[in-house]
Enzyme design. Sequence first.
Site, PDB file in Angstrom:
ATOM      1  N   LYS A  64      46.540 -63.100  13.444  1.00 36.64           N
ATOM      2  CA  LYS A  64      47.373 -62.025  12.920  1.00 36.64           C
ATOM      3  C   LYS A  64      46.774 -61.478  11.616  1.00 36.64           C
ATOM      4  CE  LYS A  64      52.360 -61.537  12.181  1.00 36.64           C
ATOM      5  NZ  LYS A  64      52.254 -60.804  10.919  1.00 36.64           N
ATOM      6  N   GLY A  65      47.167 -60.280  11.237  1.00 33.97           N
ATOM      7  CA  GLY A  65      46.675 -59.698   9.984  1.00 33.97           C
ATOM      8  C   GLY A  65      47.073 -60.542   8.782  1.00 33.97           C
ATOM      9  N   VAL A 100      46.180 -63.538   7.762  1.00 32.34           N
ATOM     10  CA  VAL A 100      46.283 -65.006   7.837  1.00 32.34           C
ATOM     11  C   VAL A 100      45.090 -65.740   7.217  1.00 32.34           C
ATOM     12  CG1 VAL A 100      47.832 -65.102   9.846  1.00 32.34           C
ATOM     13  CG2 VAL A 100      45.338 -65.030  10.192  1.00 32.34           C
ATOM     14  N   THR A 138      39.154 -63.243   7.354  1.00 29.69           N
ATOM     15  CA  THR A 138      37.974 -62.878   6.567  1.00 29.69           C
ATOM     16  C   THR A 138      37.539 -64.041   5.684  1.00 29.69           C
ATOM     17  OG1 THR A 138      38.603 -60.559   6.635  1.00 29.69           O
ATOM     18  CG2 THR A 138      37.062 -61.202   4.905  1.00 29.69           C
ATOM     19  N   THR A 139      38.505 -64.716   5.073  1.00 28.62           N
ATOM     20  CA  THR A 139      38.190 -65.869   4.224  1.00 28.62           C
ATOM     21  C   THR A 139      37.411 -66.916   5.014  1.00 28.62           C
ATOM     22  OG1 THR A 139      40.263 -65.455   3.071  1.00 28.62           O
ATOM     23  CG2 THR A 139      39.235 -67.592   2.694  1.00 28.62           C
ATOM     24  N   ASP A 153      37.096 -55.292  11.686  1.00 27.75           N
ATOM     25  CA  ASP A 153      38.435 -54.944  11.208  1.00 27.75           C
ATOM     26  C   ASP A 153      38.352 -53.623  10.446  1.00 27.75           C
ATOM     27  OD1 ASP A 153      40.940 -54.743  10.143  1.00 27.75           O
ATOM     28  OD2 ASP A 153      41.012 -56.783   9.352  1.00 27.75           O
TER      29      ASP A 153
HETATM   30  N1  LIG Z   1      43.687 -71.005   1.678  1.00 29.00           N
HETATM   31  C1  LIG Z   1      43.962 -69.955   0.917  1.00 29.00           C
HETATM   32  N2  LIG Z   1      44.518 -70.119  -0.301  1.00 29.00           N
HETATM   33  C2  LIG Z   1      44.823 -69.073  -1.076  1.00 29.00           C
HETATM   34  N3  LIG Z   1      44.619 -67.797  -0.743  1.00 29.00           N
HETATM   35  C3  LIG Z   1      44.079 -67.550   0.472  1.00 29.00           C
HETATM   36  C4  LIG Z   1      43.710 -68.596   1.356  1.00 29.00           C
HETATM   37  N4  LIG Z   1      43.183 -68.044   2.481  1.00 29.00           N
HETATM   38  C5  LIG Z   1      43.218 -66.707   2.297  1.00 29.00           C
HETATM   39  N5  LIG Z   1      43.749 -66.393   1.096  1.00 29.00           N
HETATM   40  C6  LIG Z   1      44.005 -65.051   0.556  1.00 29.00           C
HETATM   41  O1  LIG Z   1      44.902 -64.391   1.425  1.00 29.00           O
HETATM   42  C7  LIG Z   1      44.587 -63.023   1.557  1.00 29.00           C
HETATM   43  C8  LIG Z   1      44.372 -62.657   3.031  1.00 29.00           C
HETATM   44  O2  LIG Z   1      43.244 -63.348   3.507  1.00 29.00           O
HETATM   45  P1  LIG Z   1      42.151 -62.631   4.442  1.00 29.00           P
HETATM   46  O3  LIG Z   1      41.081 -63.627   4.676  1.00 29.00           O
HETATM   47  O4  LIG Z   1      41.761 -61.316   3.879  1.00 29.00           O
HETATM   48  O5  LIG Z   1      43.031 -62.414   5.762  1.00 29.00           O
HETATM   49  P2  LIG Z   1      42.711 -61.543   7.072  1.00 29.00           P
HETATM   50  O6  LIG Z   1      41.233 -61.301   7.114  1.00 29.00           O
HETATM   51  O7  LIG Z   1      43.189 -62.395   8.201  1.00 29.00           O
HETATM   52  O8  LIG Z   1      43.495 -60.291   6.948  1.00 29.00           O
HETATM   53  C9  LIG Z   1      43.358 -62.784   0.704  1.00 29.00           C
HETATM   54  O9  LIG Z   1      43.777 -62.281  -0.522  1.00 29.00           O
HETATM   55  C10 LIG Z   1      42.763 -64.170   0.532  1.00 29.00           C
HETATM   56  O10 LIG Z   1      42.072 -64.294  -0.691  1.00 29.00           O
HETATM   57 MG   LIG Z   2      40.194 -59.462   7.166  1.00 29.09          MG
END
Ligand SMILES: Nc1ncnc2c1ncn2[C@@H]1O[C@H](COP(=O)(O)OP(=O)(O)O)[C@@H](O)[C@H]1O
Ligand SMILES: [Mg+2]
Length: 291
Positions: A10-11, A13, A16-17, A38
């Site tokens: 899901k968006g 979650v 990307t991280t 994305d």
């Molecule tokens: N384990 C974590 N602890 C704290 N912040 C996190 C963690 N994983 C992701 N984030 C933060 O949550 C937000 C969404 O993460 P992201 O990777 O961009 O999600 P997606 O790519 O699924 O939309 C970002 O600001 C990221 O820095």
């Molecule tokens: Mg992303």
Amino acid sequence: MTKIEMFTGKGGVGKTTMSVASALYYAQTGPTLLISTDPSGSLSKIFNCPLDQSVVPVAVNLDAVELTRKLVLDLWRDKFADEIYTVLSSFLPVGREIIDYIEGAPGIDEEFMLDYLLTMAQSGDYETIVWDTAPTVTTLNLLFIQQLFYSHLTQAQKVYMRVKSVFNKVDPLALIDKWLKLTAKIIELLSNDTRAWIVANPEPLPVEQALDIAGSLADFNIGVNGFILNKLLPSAVCEQHPFWREKYRAQQECRGDLLHACGNLPVKEVPELSGRMEVDGFLGEVVKILY
Ligand SMILES: Nc1ncnc2c1ncn2[C@@H]1O[C@H](COP(=O)(O)OP(=O)(O)O)[C@@H](O)[C@H]1O
Ligand SMILES: [Mg+2]
């Protein structure tokens, strides 16, 4: 053959991280490409340079690119526009604007994103491609369109056989055949060389979606590595206040649901981390947990 590791969910979650952390990990052992499909991609921000125009080296052994709709359509034009125009103009009184028209057809950009993935995999330049996907529905659509396109082309062959006298100078069957082979290769790439990680947060909706995706990926013949349950609150920091105690309890309930329903698939647990999502921020901690 290059292996592809995709991150879905899901968006918001943590796809990307997890993708960036994994790409940095794989780059330690071999040339790696990080691709984002994305449309709201954030790789450019993370690596602090524009990645939506072409493949750019962002770290040792690591290249990255954000496949925006515009970039995909530009590449599509370079690769296919001439052949399409040659075929169409052989029997229709059309100018080059027909290419703009075809380019506007729904699904062209999705279709070509996967062709791009195939081209990169076949280039032999990378040991691993890490694929940071769009939120669930968009990605499943992309896979669905791929299969639809394949059956459409199969039909197109039959239709062409009936009307082939219309084409006098060119052989569109060759083009259809080429696309059919290309599409078959993409489907093969997805089922043979691609493995997915499904990312979720410990909340009801992301967990439910994650389990649904696992089912859909199986339908598309894509292997699943496992689930990543991201942003779990550590119990120690939740003990002091009733609000956090309740939050912790609710998260653990969702965690239990996932662990119960995940079958034999592994579940990696990543806590809510402090600091910033940067190469020298908490990404290093994520790598340690995932690998
Ligand atoms: N384990 C974590 N602890 C704290 N912040 C996190 C963690 N994983 C992701 N984030 C933060 O949550 C937000 C969404 O993460 P992201 O990777 O961009 O999600 P997606 O790519 O699924 O939309 C970002 O600001 C990221 O820095
Ligand atoms: Mg992303």
